[in-house]
Design a protein around this motif. Structure first.
Motif, PDB file in Angstrom:
ATOM      1  N   SER A 141      34.027  53.877  37.201  1.00  0.00           N
ATOM      2  CA  SER A 141      33.372  54.585  38.303  1.00  0.00           C
ATOM      3  C   SER A 141      32.085  55.283  37.870  1.00  0.00           C
ATOM      4  O   SER A 141      31.142  55.386  38.645  1.00  0.00           O
ATOM      5  CB  SER A 141      34.337  55.561  38.972  1.00  0.00           C
ATOM      6  N   LEU A 142      32.010  55.731  36.600  1.00  0.00           N
ATOM      7  CA  LEU A 142      30.770  56.376  36.141  1.00  0.00           C
ATOM      8  C   LEU A 142      29.568  55.447  36.335  1.00  0.00           C
ATOM      9  O   LEU A 142      28.484  55.872  36.704  1.00  0.00           O
ATOM     10  CB  LEU A 142      30.893  56.765  34.659  1.00  0.00           C
ATOM     11  N   LYS A 156      29.718  54.261  40.832  1.00  0.00           N
ATOM     12  CA  LYS A 156      29.916  55.013  42.076  1.00  0.00           C
ATOM     13  C   LYS A 156      28.612  55.211  42.856  1.00  0.00           C
ATOM     14  O   LYS A 156      28.630  55.250  44.077  1.00  0.00           O
ATOM     15  CB  LYS A 156      30.627  56.340  41.812  1.00  0.00           C
ATOM     16  N   TYR A 208      33.256  59.550  28.885  1.00  0.00           N
ATOM     17  CA  TYR A 208      32.147  58.730  28.415  1.00  0.00           C
ATOM     18  C   TYR A 208      30.977  59.595  27.952  1.00  0.00           C
ATOM     19  O   TYR A 208      30.179  59.204  27.115  1.00  0.00           O
ATOM     20  CB  TYR A 208      31.685  57.794  29.532  1.00  0.00           C
TER      21      TYR A 208
END
Ligand SMILES: *Cc1c(COP(=O)(O)O)cnc(C)c1O
Length: 437
Positions: free
Chosen positions: A169-170, A173, A384
């Motif tokens: 998702s980082l 998104k 991350y």
């Protein structure tokens, strides 16, 4: 080779800071940060900077250079090909490298895959599979099969199609409003509940699914998340049972990375689509291929007005140089018995990881074939963006290894033919770097 003067290096750095936009990089931090490495050449498992300092390439330059840098056979064959034919389109004409490579890939990959569609990189290899799977069902009596299923933590590339099925998702998104609707499952690396969730999802929605997109055995970009061959077989079986197509994204795990040529082969899975890039041309040229079955291929046959044509293709589709590189890579795997050497290297990596696991800063280690990874204890924001991995990165550079982390995950994906003493040195450098945290 000409020496790289300090002045020349300064010019590179100035032009770089002024004009180059780097991938996956916050450019403000980059511009304000220390000078990046300026790589002047590379050979085998080593990158070399402008001052002649050498760095072990701990990730095969983003997982690509599986035979190390500048393999003499691959280099020679690309140059020979360039003398005859560097490029021509593959639109209704053909050439020997494309034909020979297709044959070799069909022979090499798991049973059932009989046709090869060429493209440029891992993203396009996946994009091709998505479009083929979708179109197949549209024109073969199952138009309700319009959706794709993928997994949290899955990474399949950068086009909008690939990002739609991406589960990191980082990275993804921001583009949410642009993406098509995908059914997401928990990562198979999350254990038996994830498999149960997948089976449930397929039971409920399976008849509207065109394809299930998966990285076999290891979710690379998510942080080397690993799962068992048995879990992968279960996912494959449930996909087939639901009548959907299994799209195996072997862009990272193919070409010996897991110890077999293909992760599907290792797990005994026969996918409907297999996407390959990265190791396919092993860092010589951007190149990719998507393989599929006779059934899918036949589903596109018809006369010109049938509308069954696959209207898709890239400028460099089947580029002869890329084909020559890939043919040479396949030859090197055979001639140098590369796969036979992976187990021994994996064994050495296991020993190295065992030593690393004892360090207080290391939370856990894991390994599949010649992919090793460890979680560092988080020191900053976590995930991350945590900086523990970056501290190890800078320390390792000083010690002579390039170990770009995935957040607080340090991993090793060296060339699969890395000499044993270089592999041991790489692990030793990691140990020293992590111990100094
Ligand atoms: C790298 C990667 C891609 C994308 O490949 P590109 O060459 O960067 O477009 C797709 N899938 C997987 C599993 C990858 O590791």
């Amino acid at each position: 080779m000409a020496d790289f003067s300090t002045q020349r290096r300064e010019r590179v750095l100035a032009a770089d800071r002024a004009h180059v936009w780097h991938p996956y990089t916050q450019m403000k931090t980059y511009r304000e940060g220390p000078d990046p490495l300026v790589i002047a050449r590379a050979e085998g498992p080593y990158l070399e900077d402008t001052a002649g300092r050498r760095y072990l390439d701990g990730n095969s330059s983003w997982w690509v250079s599986v035979l190390g840098h500048g393999h003499p056979t691959v280099k020679r064959r690309v140059v020979e090909q360039m003398e005859d034919l560097a490029h021509c389109s593959l639109a209704g004409i053909t050439h020997e490298p494309a034909a020979s490579l297709a044959t070799r890939l069909v022979e090499s990959t798991p049973a059932g895959l009989e046709h090869v569609f060429y493209s440029d990189d891992g993203s396009t290899a996946v994009e091709v599979a998505l479009k083929m799977a979708f179109q197949y069902f549209q024109q073969n009596g199952q138009p309700k099969r319009t959706r794709f299923v993928s997994f949290q933590g899955g990474f399949h590339g950068e086009t909008i199609g690939c990002v739609s099925v991406g589960g990191v998702s980082l990275f993804h998104k921001m583009y949410q409003p642009l993406l098509f609707d995908v059914l997401f499952c928990p990562s198979p690396a999350d254990g038996p509940e994830a498999l149960a969730a997948f089976r449930e999802l397929m039971a409920e929605h399976g008849d509207s699914v065109a394809g299930v997109v998966i990285e076999p055995l290891v979710q690379g970009a998510a942080g080397m998340r690993m799962y068992s061959e048995a879990a992968f077989r279960e996912i494959a079986a449930a996909t087939k049972e639901a009548g959907a197509y299994l799209i195996a994204d072997e862009v990272f795990v193919g070409f010996g990375r897991t110890g077999s040529m293909w992760a599907c082969e290792r797990a005994g899975v026969e996918p409907d689509f297999l996407c390959t890039s990265k190791g396919l041309s092993a860092g010589m040229l951007p190149f990719a291929a998507t393989l599929t079955t006779g059934k899918v291929f036949d589903g596109f046959l018809g006369d010109a007005e049938s509308g069954r044509t696959f209207y898709y293709g890239h400028s460099y589709c089947g580029n002869p140089l890329g084909c020559a590189a890939a043919l040479a890579v396949l030859d090197v795997f055979e001639e140098e018995q590369v796969l036979a050497g992976v187990d021994l290297r994996a064994q050495r990596m296991a020993e190295g990881l065992e030593a690393l696991a004892k360090l207080p800063a290391v939370e856990s280690v894991r390994q599949t074939g010649l992919i090793g990874a460890l979680d560092l204890q988080e020191r900053g924001v976590g995930g991350y963006l945590d900086d523990a991995g970056w501290q190890v990165y800078y320390r390792a550079l000083e010690l002579g290894a390039y170990l770009r982390p995935l957040g607080n995950i340090v991993y090793f994906a060296p060339p699969v033919n890395i000499p044993l003493d270089d592999l041991e040195r790489l692990l030793q450098i990691a140990e020293t770097a992590i111990a100094s945290l």
